[in-house]
Design an enzyme around this catalytic site. Structure first.
Site, mmCIF file in Angstrom:
data_model
loop_
_atom_site.group_PDB
_atom_site.id
_atom_site.type_symbol
_atom_site.label_atom_id
_atom_site.label_comp_id
_atom_site.label_asym_id
_atom_site.label_seq_id
_atom_site.Cartn_x
_atom_site.Cartn_y
_atom_site.Cartn_z
ATOM 1 N N GLY A 318 0.833 -1.199 0.000
ATOM 2 C CA GLY A 318 0.000 0.000 0.000
ATOM 3 C C GLY A 318 0.862 1.241 0.000
ATOM 4 O O GLY A 318 1.944 1.263 -0.577
ATOM 5 N N GLU A 319 0.367 2.290 0.630
ATOM 6 C CA GLU A 319 1.064 3.571 0.768
ATOM 7 C C GLU A 319 1.197 4.334 -0.541
ATOM 8 O O GLU A 319 1.675 5.462 -0.561
ATOM 9 C CB GLU A 319 2.478 3.399 1.357
ATOM 10 N N GLY A 320 0.828 3.732 -1.663
ATOM 11 C CA GLY A 320 1.073 4.342 -2.962
ATOM 12 C C GLY A 320 2.392 3.909 -3.573
ATOM 13 O O GLY A 320 2.819 4.465 -4.596
#
Length: 352
Positions: A318-320
């Site tokens: 995640g997190e980009g």
């Protein structure tokens, strides 16, 4: 560059769009290479040109926005990590020590962190965008994740973040998330949005073992049974979503309204796009799906949307992070379109 007038009939608009598409394809085909030799980069260059309405697109002031929030269902044991990891990771983001910070620095991407609903009182003076609707979504085993008022406020908060970023001249933006329990919320949303068996939408999230995975399936089955009558898109998202997911949906909708390129990260971000797509299918024209994650249902979800991701690195962070890693490929698509010689320019013979 083609400038499409605000007032035009559909036939004229389709004609202009077709002319642009043909000119872009001609420009791509007559670069010094065999036809199609740059594979998916060619499709990506064409897509970007169509979004920006030009045969010479450019990427301006790229941004990454990470939305963070907690989930009421996290306390039921659906994650391998405790809920306090959400605020701890936000502090890590702000300190520049997370994977997304490393990759954004590497690529020259500006990063913004948004408190959409973290169950923590952050000290003042942090470089944190405060869009907190409430501390954590509600426990969906007992009630909808948010009230109607909270849901619409979260959508508006996400829109406002992107509106401010668009004013800086940014035309490409990626979205990431942080929230212990948000793969559970996303699995529930996917199941309801596409009327799929819940078990096919559930993965290991932050790294559950077999026993923990079975427990997650049991808990989420209880949640979906409790809210079995929910069917409309906004109802599904309000009932099962997280505050960071809803703010991401609002942010994506505003990015589309601003005609920005939208870099889509992994499973959770793709579920957010799916919710937006259910309301407005046109949003996919602006979306670049950056990677297919190691989360169980992500590939299935991409296929349901008719999309192919740029990368497959078995990521599940995640997190980009997938967006930041894919950004150089997006830049390469633009650069070859603008800078690579044509057969005529380079005095290279084309095939007969």
């Amino acid at each position: 560059m083609y400038k499409i007038p605000h007032f035009t009939n559909i036939a004229h608009l389709n004609s202009i769009t077709s002319m642009l598409s043909n000119e872009l394809q001609h420009k791509i085909d007559f670069k010094t290479k065999p036809l199609g030799a740059l594979g998916d980069l060619e499709h990506l260059a064409h897509k970007i040109g169509m979004v920006q309405n030009t045969t010479s697109p450019e990427l301006l002031s790229p941004y990454m926005v990470v939305f963070a929030a907690d989930h009421g269902i996290a306390g039921a044991g659906v994650s391998a990590y405790p809920q306090e990891v959400t605020y701890q990771m936000v502090m890590n983001f702000l300190g520049g020590g997370a994977a997304i910070n490393v990759f954004c620095r590497q690529q020259g991407i500006e990063i913004k962190i948004v408190d959409a609903g973290v169950n923590f009182d952050f000290p003042s003076g942090l470089a944190l965008i405060d869009r907190k609707v409430r501390k954590s979504s509600r426990n969906i085993l007992e009630e909808p994740a948010m009230t109607s008022e909270e849901y619409h406020q979260a959508l508006e908060n996400g829109r406002s973040v992107v509106s401010e970023i668009a004013a800086t001249g940014c035309n490409i933006i990626g979205f990431g998330e942080m929230g212990i329990g948000n793969t559970s919320a996303s699995s529930l949303m996917m199941s309801k949005l596409f009327d799929l068996p819940l078990v096919s939408c559930i993965g290991r999230g932050t790294g559950l073992n077999d026993d923990q995975l079975q427990n997650k399936i049991r808990i989420l089955s209880q949640a979906i049974e409790r809210h079995s009558d929910v069917s409309a898109v906004d109802e599904i998202t309000q009932t099962f979503g997280g505050l960071e997911i809803v703010q991401m949906i609002g942010a994506m909708e505003e990015a589309f309204r601003q005609n920005m390129l939208i870099m889509v990260d992994g499973f959770i971000a793709t579920v957010a796009v799916a919710a937006a797509w259910k309301k407005n299918p046109e949003i996919l024209k602006n979306c670049i799906f950056c990677h297919v994650s190691d989360e169980n249902a992500h590939l299935q979800l991409l296929e349901l949307l008719g999309q192919k991701a740029l990368l497959n690195l078995n990521l599940r962070l995640g997190e980009g992070t997938g967006c930041a890693l894919a950004y150089p490929l997006i830049q390469s698509a633009v650069n070859f379109l603008n800078e690579m010689s044509s057969f005529e320019d380079a005095h290279v013979s084309n095939k007969e």
